[in-house]
Design a protein around this motif. Structure first.
Motif, PDB file in Angstrom:
ATOM      1  N   VAL A 153       0.876  -1.172   0.000  1.00  0.00           N
ATOM      2  CA  VAL A 153       0.000   0.000   0.000  1.00  0.00           C
ATOM      3  C   VAL A 153       0.911   1.218   0.000  1.00  0.00           C
ATOM      4  N   GLU A 154       0.576   2.234  -0.800  1.00  0.00           N
ATOM      5  CA  GLU A 154       1.429   3.430  -0.825  1.00  0.00           C
ATOM      6  C   GLU A 154       0.686   4.635  -0.306  1.00  0.00           C
ATOM      7  N   VAL A 155       1.372   5.402   0.535  1.00  0.00           N
ATOM      8  CA  VAL A 155       0.771   6.600   1.101  1.00  0.00           C
ATOM      9  C   VAL A 155       0.264   7.506  -0.032  1.00  0.00           C
ATOM     10  N   GLY A 156      -0.935   8.051   0.141  1.00  0.00           N
ATOM     11  CA  GLY A 156      -1.483   8.974  -0.857  1.00  0.00           C
ATOM     12  C   GLY A 156      -2.332   8.307  -1.924  1.00  0.00           C
ATOM     13  N   ASP A 157      -2.193   6.988  -2.081  1.00  0.00           N
ATOM     14  CA  ASP A 157      -3.009   6.291  -3.099  1.00  0.00           C
ATOM     15  C   ASP A 157      -4.458   6.193  -2.633  1.00  0.00           C
ATOM     16  N   PRO A 158      -5.386   6.058  -3.571  1.00  0.00           N
ATOM     17  CA  PRO A 158      -6.760   5.790  -3.130  1.00  0.00           C
ATOM     18  C   PRO A 158      -6.822   4.369  -2.570  1.00  0.00           C
ATOM     19  N   GLY A 159      -7.733   4.141  -1.640  1.00  0.00           N
ATOM     20  CA  GLY A 159      -7.809   2.814  -1.022  1.00  0.00           C
ATOM     21  C   GLY A 159      -9.037   2.064  -1.479  1.00  0.00           C
ATOM     22  N   HIS A 160      -8.811   0.826  -1.976  1.00  0.00           N
ATOM     23  CA  HIS A 160      -9.960   0.027  -2.413  1.00  0.00           C
ATOM     24  C   HIS A 160     -10.091  -1.279  -1.649  1.00  0.00           C
ATOM     25  N   SER A 161      -9.019  -1.667  -0.925  1.00  0.00           N
ATOM     26  CA  SER A 161      -9.033  -3.010  -0.330  1.00  0.00           C
ATOM     27  C   SER A 161      -8.505  -3.017   1.091  1.00  0.00           C
ATOM     28  N   LEU A 162      -8.922  -4.064   1.800  1.00  0.00           N
ATOM     29  CA  LEU A 162      -8.396  -4.349   3.138  1.00  0.00           C
ATOM     30  C   LEU A 162      -7.452  -5.544   3.007  1.00  0.00           C
ATOM     31  N   TYR A 163      -6.389  -5.561   3.792  1.00  0.00           N
ATOM     32  CA  TYR A 163      -5.401  -6.640   3.717  1.00  0.00           C
ATOM     33  C   TYR A 163      -5.329  -7.343   5.067  1.00  0.00           C
ATOM     34  N   LEU A 164      -5.391  -8.656   5.024  1.00  0.00           N
ATOM     35  CA  LEU A 164      -5.285  -9.464   6.244  1.00  0.00           C
ATOM     36  C   LEU A 164      -4.003 -10.274   6.136  1.00  0.00           C
ATOM     37  N   GLU A 197      -7.447  -0.507   6.500  1.00  0.00           N
ATOM     38  CA  GLU A 197      -8.838  -0.255   6.907  1.00  0.00           C
ATOM     39  C   GLU A 197      -9.165   1.239   6.909  1.00  0.00           C
ATOM     40  N   MET A 198      -8.146   2.081   7.144  1.00  0.00           N
ATOM     41  CA  MET A 198      -8.449   3.497   7.370  1.00  0.00           C
ATOM     42  C   MET A 198      -9.046   4.165   6.134  1.00  0.00           C
ATOM     43  N   ALA A 199      -8.392   3.968   4.999  1.00  0.00           N
ATOM     44  CA  ALA A 199      -8.900   4.602   3.774  1.00  0.00           C
ATOM     45  C   ALA A 199     -10.289   4.079   3.416  1.00  0.00           C
ATOM     46  N   LEU A 200     -10.587   2.835   3.826  1.00  0.00           N
ATOM     47  CA  LEU A 200     -11.916   2.282   3.519  1.00  0.00           C
ATOM     48  C   LEU A 200     -12.992   2.874   4.430  1.00  0.00           C
ATOM     49  N   LEU A 201     -12.560   3.352   5.589  1.00  0.00           N
ATOM     50  CA  LEU A 201     -13.533   3.914   6.534  1.00  0.00           C
ATOM     51  C   LEU A 201     -13.708   5.413   6.359  1.00  0.00           C
ATOM     52  N   ASN A 202     -12.601   6.110   5.995  1.00  0.00           N
ATOM     53  CA  ASN A 202     -12.728   7.574   5.917  1.00  0.00           C
ATOM     54  C   ASN A 202     -12.690   8.102   4.474  1.00  0.00           C
ATOM     55  N   SER A 203     -12.536   7.197   3.508  1.00  0.00           N
ATOM     56  CA  SER A 203     -12.505   7.576   2.084  1.00  0.00           C
ATOM     57  C   SER A 203     -11.434   8.619   1.755  1.00  0.00           C
ATOM     58  N   LEU A 204     -10.410   8.689   2.587  1.00  0.00           N
ATOM     59  CA  LEU A 204      -9.266   9.560   2.292  1.00  0.00           C
ATOM     60  C   LEU A 204      -8.170   8.705   1.659  1.00  0.00           C
ATOM     61  N   PRO A 205      -7.134   9.331   1.062  1.00  0.00           N
ATOM     62  CA  PRO A 205      -6.037   8.533   0.524  1.00  0.00           C
ATOM     63  C   PRO A 205      -5.333   7.741   1.632  1.00  0.00           C
ATOM     64  N   ARG A 206      -4.570   6.746   1.254  1.00  0.00           N
ATOM     65  CA  ARG A 206      -3.840   5.917   2.218  1.00  0.00           C
ATOM     66  C   ARG A 206      -2.992   6.793   3.142  1.00  0.00           C
ATOM     67  N   SER A 207      -3.060   6.517   4.434  1.00  0.00           N
ATOM     68  CA  SER A 207      -2.382   7.370   5.415  1.00  0.00           C
ATOM     69  C   SER A 207      -0.902   7.038   5.550  1.00  0.00           C
ATOM     70  N   ALA A 208      -0.495   5.861   5.088  1.00  0.00           N
ATOM     71  CA  ALA A 208       0.891   5.428   5.283  1.00  0.00           C
ATOM     72  C   ALA A 208       1.236   4.419   4.189  1.00  0.00           C
ATOM     73  N   THR A 209       2.513   4.123   4.092  1.00  0.00           N
ATOM     74  CA  THR A 209       2.965   3.076   3.180  1.00  0.00           C
ATOM     75  C   THR A 209       3.122   1.789   3.979  1.00  0.00           C
ATOM     76  N   VAL A 210       2.685   0.684   3.417  1.00  0.00           N
ATOM     77  CA  VAL A 210       2.869  -0.596   4.108  1.00  0.00           C
ATOM     78  C   VAL A 210       3.757  -1.464   3.220  1.00  0.00           C
ATOM     79  N   ARG A 211       4.913  -1.869   3.772  1.00  0.00           N
ATOM     80  CA  ARG A 211       5.926  -2.576   2.980  1.00  0.00           C
ATOM     81  C   ARG A 211       6.215  -3.952   3.576  1.00  0.00           C
ATOM     82  N   SER A 212       6.375  -4.934   2.698  1.00  0.00           N
ATOM     83  CA  SER A 212       6.704  -6.283   3.185  1.00  0.00           C
ATOM     84  C   SER A 212       8.136  -6.304   3.719  1.00  0.00           C
ATOM     85  N   VAL A 213       8.321  -6.955   4.868  1.00  0.00           N
ATOM     86  CA  VAL A 213       9.679  -7.097   5.422  1.00  0.00           C
ATOM     87  C   VAL A 213      10.300  -8.365   4.833  1.00  0.00           C
ATOM     88  N   GLN A 214       9.581  -9.485   5.059  1.00  0.00           N
ATOM     89  CA  GLN A 214       9.983 -10.718   4.361  1.00  0.00           C
ATOM     90  C   GLN A 214       8.890 -11.013   3.332  1.00  0.00           C
TER      91      GLN A 214
END
Ligand code: CMP
Length: 310
Positions: free
Chosen positions: A40-51, A81-98
């Motif tokens: 997930v990249e900060v600032g992108d629109p959010g369409h999905s939740l990731y588990l 979940e945040m962008a899906l609840l507030n309809s704002l762009p992604r608040s942060a970047t989420v990066r895989s470690v492994q």
């Protein structure tokens, strides 16, 4: 592993009835990401939740010079979940470690589950409240860092100038007075050169503690430079300031730093009192500083009073 079993790994859905879990299983898709990929990249629109069902991700807030890690999430956690609840762009970047495996759920399905299951909605709220709490702790940690000296834990030069301005303002408004005492370690450079910086640092830490222990609760010690300390002492007259400064100089001369018990450390001190000697912060400071320089040039290990000026 089939999607239902994978979904059971996610605490968010543990209270869903089996029929709903089956329905959900057909709505999610399993995706894998290699290490160091932005899911997930900060600032992108959010369409999905990731588990997260396998591996670890970092949640990163972009900083001016480097990314700042807000959190690490692993198996059983969710993100996006945040962008899906507030309809704002992604608040942060989420990066895989492994290498990471996630179940991806579309916004409409996520909303459907929240509407259907108060337990799932409550879990999301619980997670959000913990995230806010962590973020609050990080913010207060950072703001404290900005005003604390990392070595001694005392307040730093920046905090000192702010506090000095506040004290002079208080003195002007309410007719209070306060003393500024400056202390400087004698021959500190020689100490560092002969015994090394580690011993020098330990001496500074020890001095910071000594100054804290030998001043009143209301007096605030600061480390304002390499080997320079300051104390702001509210409600202190010129006579008291002299006595306190002399006592501190004597205390340091009589004590021995645990790191080097043979070492005789001394300090010189100068002070100025507001409003007796000056009323503006810069003048209070420069009078105390000149007094300190005089204490140095007159032989060190002593206190000098400010020259009278207004
Ligand atoms: P979203 O804003 O959609 O995309 C980025 C995600 O990072 C966000 O949703 C949250 O899932 C996650 N996130 C943002 N801030 C934090 C935080 N302080 N702690 C944990 N996760 C966070």
């Amino acid at each position: 592993m089939n999607p239902v079993d994978l979904l059971r790994k996610v605490p968010l859905f543990e209270t869903l009835p089996p029929a709903d879990l089956e329905g959900l299983a057909s709505a999610v898709r399993l995706e894998s990401f290699p290490p160091q990929v932005n899911i997930v990249e900060v600032g992108d629109p959010g369409h999905s939740l990731y588990l997260v069902v396998e591996g670890t991700v970092q949640v990163l807030a972009p900083g001016r010079s480097a990314d700042f890690e807000l959190a690490r999430l692993s198996e059983g956690d969710f993100f996006g979940e945040m962008a899906l609840l507030n309809s704002l762009p992604r608040s942060a970047t989420v990066r895989s470690v492994q290498e990471v495996k996630v179940l991806v759920l579309d916004k409409a399905d996520f909303h459907r589950i929240l509407a259907a299951s108060p337990e799932a909605a409550l879990k999301v709220l619980e997670t959000l409240s913990l995230r806010i709490r962590n973020a609050d702790e990080q913010i207060s940690g950072l703001s404290d860092k900005a005003v604390r000296d990392a070595l001694t834990g005392l307040l730093n030069r920046r905090a000192f100038h702010e506090r000095l301005a506040q004290e002079t303002e208080r003195a002007r408004r309410y007719g209070d007075h306060f003393a500024l005492i400056l202390l400087d370690v004698d021959r500190f450079k020689a100490l560092n050169d002969t015994l090394g910086h580690d011993v020098g640092d330990a001496v500074l830490v020890w001095l910071g503690r000594l100054l804290t222990e030998h001043t009143r609760q209301a007096d605030v010690p600061f480390r304002i430079g390499g080997e320079e300390f300051a104390i702001l002492a509210p409600g202190t007259s010129a006579e008291m300031a002299h006595t306190v400064s002399q006592r501190l100089v004597n205390t340091v001369a009589a004590a021995r730093p645990p790191v080097e018990p043979e070492l005789h450390v001394t300090v010189s001190a100068g002070y100025a009192v507001c409003p007796e000697h000056a009323v503006r912060p810069n003048t209070v400071y420069s009078l105390a500083d000149q007094a300190l320089l005089r204490a140095k040039s007159e032989g060190k290990n002593r206190v000098c009073a400010p020259k009278d000026t207004h």
